[in-house]
Design an enzyme around this catalytic site. Structure first.
Site, PDB file in Angstrom:
ATOM      1  N   TYR A  96      -7.867 -13.176   4.822  1.00  0.00           N
ATOM      2  CA  TYR A  96      -7.520 -14.520   5.289  1.00  0.00           C
ATOM      3  C   TYR A  96      -8.430 -14.831   6.486  1.00  0.00           C
ATOM      4  O   TYR A  96      -7.981 -15.115   7.595  1.00  0.00           O
ATOM      5  CB  TYR A  96      -6.032 -14.652   5.638  1.00  0.00           C
ATOM      6  CG  TYR A  96      -5.547 -16.058   5.440  1.00  0.00           C
ATOM      7  CD1 TYR A  96      -5.378 -16.564   4.150  1.00  0.00           C
ATOM      8  CD2 TYR A  96      -5.299 -16.902   6.512  1.00  0.00           C
ATOM      9  CE1 TYR A  96      -4.973 -17.873   3.954  1.00  0.00           C
ATOM     10  CE2 TYR A  96      -4.897 -18.206   6.319  1.00  0.00           C
ATOM     11  CZ  TYR A  96      -4.728 -18.682   5.045  1.00  0.00           C
ATOM     12  OH  TYR A  96      -4.324 -19.978   4.847  1.00  0.00           O
ATOM     13  N   GLY A 146     -12.803 -15.720  14.015  1.00  0.00           N
ATOM     14  CA  GLY A 146     -12.742 -14.439  14.737  1.00  0.00           C
ATOM     15  C   GLY A 146     -13.384 -13.337  13.909  1.00  0.00           C
ATOM     16  O   GLY A 146     -14.225 -12.575  14.395  1.00  0.00           O
ATOM     17  N   HIS A 147     -12.972 -13.269  12.634  1.00  0.00           N
ATOM     18  CA  HIS A 147     -13.559 -12.259  11.738  1.00  0.00           C
ATOM     19  C   HIS A 147     -15.058 -12.505  11.549  1.00  0.00           C
ATOM     20  O   HIS A 147     -15.859 -11.571  11.539  1.00  0.00           O
ATOM     21  CB  HIS A 147     -12.899 -12.324  10.354  1.00  0.00           C
ATOM     22  CG  HIS A 147     -11.428 -12.071  10.341  1.00  0.00           C
ATOM     23  ND1 HIS A 147     -10.510 -13.052  10.026  1.00  0.00           N
ATOM     24  CD2 HIS A 147     -10.705 -10.953  10.580  1.00  0.00           C
ATOM     25  CE1 HIS A 147      -9.284 -12.542  10.066  1.00  0.00           C
ATOM     26  NE2 HIS A 147      -9.379 -11.269  10.402  1.00  0.00           N
ATOM     27  N   MET A 152      -7.632 -17.228  17.828  1.00  0.00           N
ATOM     28  CA  MET A 152      -7.543 -17.350  16.368  1.00  0.00           C
ATOM     29  C   MET A 152      -6.845 -16.128  15.786  1.00  0.00           C
ATOM     30  O   MET A 152      -7.056 -15.005  16.243  1.00  0.00           O
ATOM     31  CB  MET A 152      -8.937 -17.484  15.771  1.00  0.00           C
ATOM     32  CG  MET A 152      -9.532 -18.824  16.067  1.00  0.00           C
ATOM     33  SD  MET A 152     -10.988 -19.078  15.065  1.00  0.00           S
ATOM     34  CE  MET A 152     -11.526 -20.626  15.765  1.00  0.00           C
ATOM     35  N   SER A 168      -4.850 -14.894  11.780  1.00  0.00           N
ATOM     36  CA  SER A 168      -4.352 -15.270  10.445  1.00  0.00           C
ATOM     37  C   SER A 168      -2.895 -15.708  10.541  1.00  0.00           C
ATOM     38  O   SER A 168      -2.421 -16.520   9.745  1.00  0.00           O
ATOM     39  CB  SER A 168      -4.471 -14.082   9.480  1.00  0.00           C
ATOM     40  OG  SER A 168      -5.782 -13.562   9.508  1.00  0.00           O
TER      41      SER A 168
HETATM   42  P1  AMP Z   1      -7.024  -8.608  11.166  1.00  0.00           P
HETATM   43  O1  AMP Z   1      -7.524  -9.167   9.877  1.00  0.00           O
HETATM   44  O2  AMP Z   1      -6.084  -9.491  11.897  1.00  0.00           O
HETATM   45  O3  AMP Z   1      -6.538  -7.184  11.022  1.00  0.00           O
HETATM   46  O4  AMP Z   1      -8.288  -8.502  12.127  1.00  0.00           O
HETATM   47  C1  AMP Z   1      -9.453  -7.826  11.727  1.00  0.00           C
HETATM   48  C2  AMP Z   1     -10.365  -7.696  12.911  1.00  0.00           C
HETATM   49  O5  AMP Z   1     -10.695  -8.984  13.407  1.00  0.00           O
HETATM   50  C3  AMP Z   1      -9.739  -6.933  14.080  1.00  0.00           C
HETATM   51  O6  AMP Z   1     -10.712  -6.089  14.683  1.00  0.00           O
HETATM   52  C4  AMP Z   1      -9.314  -8.041  15.007  1.00  0.00           C
HETATM   53  O7  AMP Z   1      -9.252  -7.646  16.360  1.00  0.00           O
HETATM   54  C5  AMP Z   1     -10.426  -9.037  14.790  1.00  0.00           C
HETATM   55  N1  AMP Z   1      -9.979 -10.384  15.177  1.00  0.00           N
HETATM   56  C6  AMP Z   1      -8.901 -11.068  14.724  1.00  0.00           C
HETATM   57  N2  AMP Z   1      -8.787 -12.253  15.363  1.00  0.00           N
HETATM   58  C7  AMP Z   1      -9.812 -12.324  16.242  1.00  0.00           C
HETATM   59  C8  AMP Z   1     -10.233 -13.291  17.211  1.00  0.00           C
HETATM   60  N3  AMP Z   1      -9.573 -14.429  17.404  1.00  0.00           N
HETATM   61  N4  AMP Z   1     -11.335 -13.016  17.944  1.00  0.00           N
HETATM   62  C9  AMP Z   1     -12.012 -11.855  17.776  1.00  0.00           C
HETATM   63  N5  AMP Z   1     -11.661 -10.903  16.885  1.00  0.00           N
HETATM   64  C10 AMP Z   1     -10.575 -11.127  16.128  1.00  0.00           C
END
Ligand code: AMP
Length: 284
Positions: free
Chosen positions: A32, A36-37, A184, A186
């Site tokens: 999703y 950020g990703h 940001m 998901s």
């Molecule tokens: P997730 O899909 O939420 O597990 O996040 C995957 C990676 O993206 C993790 O290393 C998170 O820290 C990073 N991430 C998620 N949201 C952000 C954001 N707003 N800014 C920077 N990195 C992010």
């Protein structure tokens, strides 16, 4: 761009990359995808020759009453975004393949996993450390990048990498925010219109903490009190925690000096949001 769903296929592919002298970079995600990703993928671009993005909603990091079943998923859109970013490989395994019946092995990073988010999400970092170790073993990256949004996660993973002698370099990337300051995530998709309107207060409270530190306030309790007052103005909200800790060790700060990580988790209705800020340049 290749989409790999099978673990042995990913292992073979990684060996081929390594044998041809290519540096592999990994961006672990739960999909999703948002900006950020994408920023993690972009920040990795010049550091490696092959970029692998893993997309896996990891069941072991969700508690029994958490949002595993309703966690947002849109693989076709994610695939398109990765293609536009010129990612080389998406690793997209099934839960059954990652955790077959009779799966029994977990990684527990002690102490660091039990504070802050770990307090209200017991088992969360055990699931995170386990899946990241599995991804490291399957993909064997030279480099992996994580967002500072999940600051505690980075600290836990660095500890695991050190303790278990993983030969992977861990990079981090700054928090990407909406224009109004909301980090940001998901999970922002869960917010109602009213909750979304108030959500930037989280970041505003962190900025207020930063201002207070820079003004020379040295008592963390004073800062927590001010942040609590700001956050309590959000209707239907509940503060899970506000912590002022040392960024490397996550130990509580007794006097504001040196580097301070201010981190928080707040429920807006049933959605739990996290955010943080690192305050630097304070007198020692
Ligand atoms: P997730 O899909 O939420 O597990 O996040 C995957 C990676 O993206 C993790 O290393 C998170 O820290 C990073 N991430 C998620 N949201 C952000 C954001 N707003 N800014 C920077 N990195 C992010």
């Amino acid at each position: 761009m290749r989409v790999v769903k099978q673990i042995p296929e990913m292992q073979t592919l990684s060996k081929e990359f390594r044998n041809s002298g290519k540096t592999i970079g990994l961006v672990p995600t739960m999909g999703y995808l948002h900006e950020g990703h994408m920023s993690l993928m972009r920040n990795l671009r010049d550091q490696c020759q092959v970029r692998v993005v893993s997309i896996f909603v990891n069941p072991t990091q969700f508690g029994p009453n958490e949002d595993l079943a309703k966690y947002p998923r849109d693989f076709d859109r994610d695939k398109q975004l990765c293609r536009e970013e010129k990612v080389d490989v998406i690793f997209y395994p099934s839960s059954q393949k990652m955790y077959p019946p009779h799966y029994h092995t977990y990684i527990q990073v002690e102490n660091l996993s039990e504070v802050m988010c770990g307090r209200s999400r017991p088992g969360h970092f055990r699931g995170v450390a386990t899946v990241v170790a599995k991804l490291f073993n399957i993909i064997n990256p030279h480099i992996a990048i994580f967002g500072e949004k999940d600051y505690q996660q980075v600290v836990v993973i660095r500890q695991m990498v050190n303790d278990l002698n993983f030969e992977v370099q861990i990079l981090t990337s700054p928090i990407v925010r909406e224009t109004d300051g909301l980090a940001m995530s998901s999970r922002n998709k869960y917010l109602t219109a009213a909750e979304r309107k108030f959500a930037p207060v989280l970041y505003q409270s962190l900025l207020e903490a930063e201002k207070m530190c820079q003004r020379g306030i040295q008592n963390p309790a004073e800062i927590v009190e001010k942040m609590t007052a700001l956050l309590n103005k959000i209707p239907q909200s509940r503060i899970d925690y506000i912590s002022l800790v040392r960024p490397e060790t996550l130990t509580p700060v007794e006097k504001i000096q040196g580097q301070v990580l201010v981190a928080l988790a707040v429920y807006l209705g049933s959605t739990r949001l996290i955010d943080n800020i690192i305050i630097k340049g304070l007198l020692k």
